[in-house]
Enzyme design. Structure first.
Site, PDB file in Angstrom:
ATOM      1  N   ASN A  72       2.911  10.289   2.015  1.00  0.00           N
ATOM      2  CA  ASN A  72       2.362  10.096   3.368  1.00  0.00           C
ATOM      3  C   ASN A  72       1.257   9.039   3.414  1.00  0.00           C
ATOM      4  OD1 ASN A  72       0.329  11.475   2.113  1.00  0.00           O
ATOM      5  ND2 ASN A  72       0.299  13.221   3.497  1.00  0.00           N
ATOM      6  N   MET A 124       3.910   7.614  11.413  1.00  0.00           N
ATOM      7  CA  MET A 124       4.135   6.190  11.699  1.00  0.00           C
ATOM      8  C   MET A 124       4.682   5.958  13.119  1.00  0.00           C
ATOM      9  SD  MET A 124       7.349   5.599   9.199  1.00  0.00           S
ATOM     10  CE  MET A 124       7.923   7.083   8.434  1.00  0.00           C
ATOM     11  N   HIS A 150      -7.273  17.188   9.620  1.00  0.00           N
ATOM     12  CA  HIS A 150      -7.144  15.900   8.933  1.00  0.00           C
ATOM     13  C   HIS A 150      -5.915  15.111   9.344  1.00  0.00           C
ATOM     14  CE1 HIS A 150      -3.996  17.581   6.466  1.00  0.00           C
ATOM     15  NE2 HIS A 150      -4.034  16.629   5.578  1.00  0.00           N
TER      16      HIS A 150
END
Lengths: 476, 143
Positions: free
Chosen positions: A202, A376, A399
């Site tokens: 990631n 993305m 987060h």
């Protein structure tokens, strides 16, 4: 997750009272939909953490929490060294100090649109990304020790950035108390050629546009405006951090019994902060934090080089660099008294509020920037820490979006090339060395980041400052 | 002699990461299959040529620690050497593992590697026999 077992404290706060071996309650911050969709394992793992020695107040899970190893990802727990408190390698994670840094630019959306594909190609060429990528630096063991001791400061001294960059990094770019001597040669060997590499999974580098400002005062403090361009980098401490995590997880599992710790699960391996292994891990983990900050600093330099090659007028100024896999020594109020605690944040971001002396002076009116990476294809956010969060969860927030689907399930549903094509039709240029990697990271494999961030704000953990949409994404 | 026809590897679900599982008639072969399952997280193991051989030795207090150590040693060797491994021969005795491992340098065009593995974890860690009396060696790997 079945919500019946929780006592609902507020719209965004759910609690389980201590039972069995639990020493403190479990508190999960989420709205009803998020907690309903959360894996049962989050609760099980948070309850296991609540049973560890010296835990203070509660075992917390953030709105993006999901099943981790030992600690849930999105888990926060603080330990008191004077009450037998522990430090846990699993509570920090393999990717020590994985984090996000965001840089503001003097560019407009139009500046990027004109050169988007050329810029994407150059960024993908300049930034070592993906499996087996090697950095442009090759460090000797003594150079590595310098890097592990002084982190971002080392990188800036080596010419990979400016002093201003350091001012806007957590810990001013250098985690004190790092002990490279506790980092094995195996770990150092893994890092020799990996400084300035993005990694895979990631991890990403994105060129993003600011599409919405929620709080003008905070956005002004961070230098953000609608239509502006921000660069975000998400990565960690690479092979060195992974090796430290691997070795200390084993050491802690082997010594737990001798240290009088009854582990509910071996994956919760930990050591008393006042033990030899605990102190060794602390020193090595802090060296890992410096490695991650140095890594992101070198990557920043590569991004600056690429951007100014294509757009010579481009200027990149660091907004902030914040880690979301750490254990930090911090002072917090417990029962009205200041206590020195060791706060684990595994997939959770430090989110100190306005006035904190731990954040740059120019941000003390706004609070610490909390950088939330999306996927993305969806949004990322810049939030601000709150005073309330310091009381709610030792100054912590979420987060990222958090996975909603396994990698295996994602590759069954999507092909990487289709994901790239679909995102291109939405104006997002993807560059990645691996199409399977892209499929595994497909936007729909994650929770809705907007919902996660709304829950973090609703719970009082942080305030929304700006929403960002990717234009270019270089995936690892 | 293990019944190789019955040995297999598979992946199992974990929200953030992925589980690797080897199943075989004997423990050592289950460890070999688990290693193949780990390579399959990165790329198609069938595409990895057995061009270079290395030796690996490790030790653990019990079978489960030994499995995690074995997989972590492979992760280390892959990282340091820039290699991928596709063939494994393991022998286990007295909490010690000795292995010959074959593979080749990672080639992005040829192997199309999807993701790096950060570490083998203690999550869902199990080494033992299943209800069909087959050895199972499994854990979640962090990617």
């Amino acid at each position: 997750m079945d919500t019946k077992k929780f006592k609902r404290i507020s719209e965004y706060q759910w609690q389980i009272e201590p039972c069995g071996k639990m020493r403190v309650p479990v508190i999960i911050f989420a709205d009803e939909d998020l907690i309903s969709e959360m894996d049962e394992k989050v609760c099980e793992q948070a309850a296991n953490v609540a049973a560890l020695p010296g835990i203070v107040k509660a075992s917390y899970a953030m709105p993006d929490a999901h099943w981790g190893y030992g600690f849930p990802i999105g888990g926060v727990a603080a330990f008191d060294p004077d009450k037998g408190g522990v430090i846990s390698a699993g509570g920090v994670g393999f990717d020590i100090s994985c984090g996000v840094r965001a840089l503001r630019t003097n560019l407009t959306i139009d500046d990027i649109e004109k050169v988007k594909k050329t810029l994407a190609d150059l960024l993908a060429h300049k930034i070592p990304a993906g499996v087996g990528s090697r950095g442009k630096l090759s460090l000797s063991l003594s150079q590595l020790d310098d890097m592990l001791t002084s982190g971002g400061q080392w990188a800036v001294e080596e010419g990979f950035g400016t002093k201003d960059d350091l001012q806007y990094s957590e810990e001013n770019g250098c985690m004190n108390g790092a002990k490279p001597s506790y980092v094995s040669d195996y770990a150092k060997n893994r890092q020799k050629n990996e400084v300035g590499t993005l990694g895979s999974g990631n991890h990403y580098m994105e060129v993003q546009k600011v599409v919405e400002i929620f709080d003008k005062n905070i956005a002004d403090a961070y230098g953000l405006k609608e239509g502006g361009i921000v660069i975000s980098i998400h990565c960690g401490s690479r092979g060195l951090g992974h090796q430290i995590g691997t070795e200390f997880l084993k050491k802690m599992a082997e010594t737990a019994k001798d240290n009088g710790i009854d582990l509910p699960e071996r994956e919760l391996a930990c050591a008393p902060l006042k033990s030899h292994v605990g102190q060794q891990y602390l020193g090595a983990m802090r060296a890992g934090i410096n490695c991650a900050i140095a890594n992101r600093q070198v990557l920043t330099h590569l991004v600056r080089e690429a951007l100014t090659t294509i757009i010579p007028k481009a200027e990149l100024k660091l907004i902030y660099d914040v880690s979301h896999n750490t254990c930090k020594e911090e002072t917090h109020k417990v029962n009205g008294k200041n206590k020195r605690l060791f706060v684990h944040r595994k997939g959770a971001t430090r989110a100190f509020g306005p006035g904190s002396e731990q954040i740059p002076e120019s941000y003390r009116c706004a609070g610490q920037p909390v950088l939330i990476g999306g996927t993305m294809g969806t949004a990322s956010y810049i939030l601000a820490g709150t005073k309330e969060s310091e009381a709610l969860a030792f100054g912590s927030s979420c987060h990222g979006a958090g996975r909603n689907m396994s990698r295996k399930a994602a590759t069954k549903l999507w092909r990487g090339s289709d994901v790239v094509r679909k995102l291109a039709s939405e104006g997002i240029v993807i560059r990645s060395p691996s199409m399977r990697g892209v499929a595994e990271e497909a936007p729909d494999a994650y929770k809705n980041v907007d919902t996660v961030v709304d829950a973090a704000e609703g719970a009082g953990l942080s305030r929304k400052a700006a929403r960002l949409i990717p234009m270019i994404c270089v995936k690892g | 002699m293990a019944d190789r026809k019955r040995a297999y590897w598979e992946h199992f679900e974990h929200k953030a990461d992925i589980g690797v599982r080897g199943v075989a008639a004997c423990k050592a072969e289950a460890f070999e299959q688990a290693a193949t399952a780990m390579t399959a997280v990165i790329c198609d193991p069938a595409v990895v040529k057995a061009a270079e051989q290395i030796e690996i030795c490790c030790q653990g207090d019990d079978d489960e620690i030994l499995l995690v150590d074995w997989l972590n040693r492979l992760i280390y060797e892959m990282d340091i050497r820039g290699m991928l491994f596709g063939k494994f021969e393991v022998s286990i005795g007295n909490n010690k593992l000795q292995a010959n491992v074959w593979g080749e340098k990672c080639d992005r065009q040829k192997h199309q590697p999807a993701v790096e593995i950060k570490g083998a974890t203690y999550t869902e860690l199990f080494v033992g026999k299943n209800d069909k009396e087959m050895w199972v060696a499994q854990c979640v790997v962090d990617v």
